[in-house]
Design a protein around this motif. Structure first.
Motif, mmCIF file in Angstrom:
data_model
loop_
_atom_site.group_PDB
_atom_site.id
_atom_site.type_symbol
_atom_site.label_atom_id
_atom_site.label_comp_id
_atom_site.label_asym_id
_atom_site.label_seq_id
_atom_site.Cartn_x
_atom_site.Cartn_y
_atom_site.Cartn_z
ATOM 1 N N TYR A 218 0.874 -1.210 0.052
ATOM 2 C CA TYR A 218 0.137 0.118 0.173
ATOM 3 C C TYR A 218 0.920 1.338 -0.138
ATOM 4 C CZ TYR A 218 -3.261 3.269 1.308
ATOM 5 O OH TYR A 218 -4.318 4.426 1.253
ATOM 6 N N LEU A 219 2.003 1.218 0.975
ATOM 7 C CA LEU A 219 2.849 2.346 0.851
ATOM 8 C C LEU A 219 3.758 2.696 -0.549
ATOM 9 C CD1 LEU A 219 4.138 1.964 4.484
ATOM 10 C CD2 LEU A 219 2.622 3.465 3.860
ATOM 11 N N ASP A 220 3.816 1.592 -1.057
ATOM 12 C CA ASP A 220 4.400 1.549 -2.608
ATOM 13 C C ASP A 220 3.623 2.112 -3.424
ATOM 14 O OD1 ASP A 220 6.874 0.527 -1.105
ATOM 15 O OD2 ASP A 220 6.386 -1.381 -2.149
ATOM 16 N N GLU A 221 2.133 1.525 -3.381
ATOM 17 C CA GLU A 221 1.253 2.075 -4.155
ATOM 18 C C GLU A 221 1.026 3.556 -4.163
ATOM 19 O OE1 GLU A 221 -3.453 1.447 -3.685
ATOM 20 O OE2 GLU A 221 -2.529 -0.359 -4.807
ATOM 21 N N LYS A 222 1.257 4.163 -3.151
ATOM 22 C CA LYS A 222 1.045 5.477 -2.667
ATOM 23 C C LYS A 222 2.409 6.432 -2.886
ATOM 24 C CE LYS A 222 -3.357 5.351 -1.954
ATOM 25 N NZ LYS A 222 -4.503 5.741 -2.794
ATOM 26 N N LYS A 223 3.328 5.746 -3.124
ATOM 27 C CA LYS A 223 4.675 6.207 -3.378
ATOM 28 C C LYS A 223 4.991 6.993 -2.079
ATOM 29 C CE LYS A 223 4.687 6.595 -8.392
ATOM 30 N NZ LYS A 223 3.836 5.348 -8.577
ATOM 31 N N PHE A 224 4.804 6.347 -1.030
ATOM 32 C CA PHE A 224 4.966 7.055 0.239
ATOM 33 C C PHE A 224 6.448 6.540 0.778
ATOM 34 C CE2 PHE A 224 4.327 7.857 4.924
ATOM 35 C CZ PHE A 224 4.008 9.263 4.646
ATOM 36 N N VAL A 225 7.264 7.120 0.984
ATOM 37 C CA VAL A 225 8.615 6.752 1.461
ATOM 38 C C VAL A 225 9.054 7.426 2.970
ATOM 39 C CG1 VAL A 225 10.851 6.484 1.159
ATOM 40 C CG2 VAL A 225 9.190 6.135 -0.806
ATOM 41 N N VAL A 226 9.474 6.546 3.782
ATOM 42 C CA VAL A 226 10.003 7.236 5.044
ATOM 43 C C VAL A 226 11.641 6.837 5.059
ATOM 44 C CG1 VAL A 226 9.836 7.269 7.597
ATOM 45 C CG2 VAL A 226 7.697 6.956 6.132
ATOM 46 N N LYS A 227 12.415 7.479 5.147
ATOM 47 C CA LYS A 227 13.806 7.326 5.439
ATOM 48 C C LYS A 227 14.294 7.677 6.880
ATOM 49 C CE LYS A 227 14.853 10.011 1.851
ATOM 50 N NZ LYS A 227 13.980 10.496 0.836
ATOM 51 N N ALA A 228 15.432 6.836 7.277
ATOM 52 C CA ALA A 228 16.093 7.424 8.519
ATOM 53 C C ALA A 228 16.592 8.957 8.702
ATOM 54 C CB ALA A 228 17.065 6.368 8.875
ATOM 55 N N ALA B 80 -0.650 4.065 13.468
ATOM 56 C CA ALA B 80 -0.914 5.233 12.772
ATOM 57 C C ALA B 80 -2.148 5.244 12.007
ATOM 58 C CB ALA B 80 0.303 5.755 11.754
ATOM 59 N N ARG B 81 -2.971 6.528 12.237
ATOM 60 C CA ARG B 81 -4.300 6.720 11.370
ATOM 61 C C ARG B 81 -3.824 7.525 10.368
ATOM 62 N NH1 ARG B 81 -8.232 9.789 14.738
ATOM 63 N NH2 ARG B 81 -7.243 11.588 13.997
ATOM 64 N N GLU B 82 -2.733 8.506 10.394
ATOM 65 C CA GLU B 82 -2.329 9.151 9.479
ATOM 66 C C GLU B 82 -0.901 9.610 9.640
ATOM 67 O OE1 GLU B 82 -4.967 12.499 8.506
ATOM 68 O OE2 GLU B 82 -3.602 13.728 9.440
ATOM 69 N N VAL B 83 -0.076 9.908 8.698
ATOM 70 C CA VAL B 83 1.318 10.286 9.017
ATOM 71 C C VAL B 83 1.816 11.102 7.940
ATOM 72 C CG1 VAL B 83 2.205 8.265 7.447
ATOM 73 C CG2 VAL B 83 3.590 9.211 9.496
ATOM 74 N N THR B 84 2.639 12.229 8.321
ATOM 75 C CA THR B 84 3.035 13.164 7.500
ATOM 76 C C THR B 84 4.661 13.043 7.605
ATOM 77 O OG1 THR B 84 1.211 14.656 8.029
ATOM 78 C CG2 THR B 84 2.999 15.765 7.163
ATOM 79 N N VAL B 85 5.253 13.206 6.352
ATOM 80 C CA VAL B 85 6.838 13.012 6.448
ATOM 81 C C VAL B 85 7.048 14.101 5.162
ATOM 82 C CG1 VAL B 85 8.749 11.537 5.476
ATOM 83 C CG2 VAL B 85 6.873 10.363 7.058
ATOM 84 N N ASN B 86 7.809 15.185 5.276
ATOM 85 C CA ASN B 86 8.303 15.918 4.597
ATOM 86 C C ASN B 86 7.240 16.516 3.680
ATOM 87 O OD1 ASN B 86 11.341 15.166 5.114
ATOM 88 N ND2 ASN B 86 10.880 13.541 3.452
ATOM 89 N N GLY B 87 6.440 16.887 4.840
ATOM 90 C CA GLY B 87 5.194 17.738 4.100
ATOM 91 C C GLY B 87 4.064 16.881 3.425
ATOM 92 N N THR B 88 4.295 15.453 3.155
ATOM 93 C CA THR B 88 3.257 14.696 2.462
ATOM 94 C C THR B 88 2.546 14.021 3.573
ATOM 95 O OG1 THR B 88 4.945 14.499 0.493
ATOM 96 C CG2 THR B 88 2.916 13.077 0.801
ATOM 97 N N THR B 89 1.211 14.038 3.536
ATOM 98 C CA THR B 89 0.316 13.227 4.516
ATOM 99 C C THR B 89 -0.169 12.060 3.910
ATOM 100 O OG1 THR B 89 0.024 15.340 5.877
ATOM 101 C CG2 THR B 89 -1.532 13.537 6.246
ATOM 102 N N LEU B 90 -0.316 10.827 4.457
ATOM 103 C CA LEU B 90 -0.862 9.640 4.045
ATOM 104 C C LEU B 90 -2.002 9.172 5.132
ATOM 105 C CD1 LEU B 90 -0.999 7.772 1.792
ATOM 106 C CD2 LEU B 90 0.569 6.302 3.009
ATOM 107 N N LYS B 91 -3.278 8.992 4.561
ATOM 108 C CA LYS B 91 -4.177 8.493 5.433
ATOM 109 C C LYS B 91 -4.048 6.974 5.634
ATOM 110 C CE LYS B 91 -8.823 8.479 6.837
ATOM 111 N NZ LYS B 91 -10.088 9.344 7.469
ATOM 112 N N LEU B 92 -3.919 6.175 6.580
ATOM 113 C CA LEU B 92 -3.884 4.745 6.657
ATOM 114 C C LEU B 92 -5.160 4.138 7.238
ATOM 115 C CD1 LEU B 92 -0.335 5.113 8.224
ATOM 116 C CD2 LEU B 92 -0.807 4.236 6.017
#
Length: 140
Positions: free
Chosen positions: A86-96, A117-129
């Motif tokens: 799902y994260l790959d499909e949404k192109k949502f990446v978290v890096k150390a 997580a219900r929703e997460v924000t990384v580098n200004g991009t938010t993904l609802k989970l």
């Protein structure tokens, strides 16, 4: 008689497995994740910190979930995201090293503090989970 008993056992096994099999996601495995089982709307909180470590956790055949160890002001906690497909499909990446904020249900996993997580924000991009009750949005 032996054949009838065998068919009855198979029919019973299929009847019991049916609901579980009906919830498989595109990546295979259970599509519901751990959200509904452990997610508690009464323990919802928002946390922020820095991603220290990334992990993949097998939740069954063909179902790999991604987690982040998040360093916060209150210490480290495990941030449970969702299935890798799902994260790959949404192109949502978290890096150390990424700054991460997340809202979700505070729980204990493997005797460690965690947040589903219900929703997460990384580098200004938010993904609802998940929705407000913890049901995964990827369940279809």
């Amino acid at each position: 008689m032996q054949r009838i008993k065998g068919l009855m056992v198979i029919a019973l096994a299929l009847a019991l497995a049916g609901p579980a099999l009906a919830q498989t996601g595109p990546g295979g495995g259970m599509g519901r994740g751990m959200g509904p089982a452990l997610y508690n709307p009464q323990t919802v909180a928002t946390v922020a910190g820095q991603a220290e470590k990334l992990a993949e956790v097998s939740m069954g055949p063909n179902m790999v979930f991604r987690e982040v160890i998040l360093k916060t002001d209150q210490g480290s906690l495990k941030l449970h995201l969702g299935p890798g497909w799902y994260l790959d499909e949404k192109k949502f990446v978290v890096k150390a090293g990424d700054k991460v904020s997340a809202t979700g249900s505070k729980v204990t996993l493997d005797n460690q503090p965690a947040l589903i997580a219900r929703e997460v924000t990384v580098n200004g991009t938010t993904l609802k989970l998940r929705d407000d009750q913890g049901l995964p949005v990827w369940r279809g």
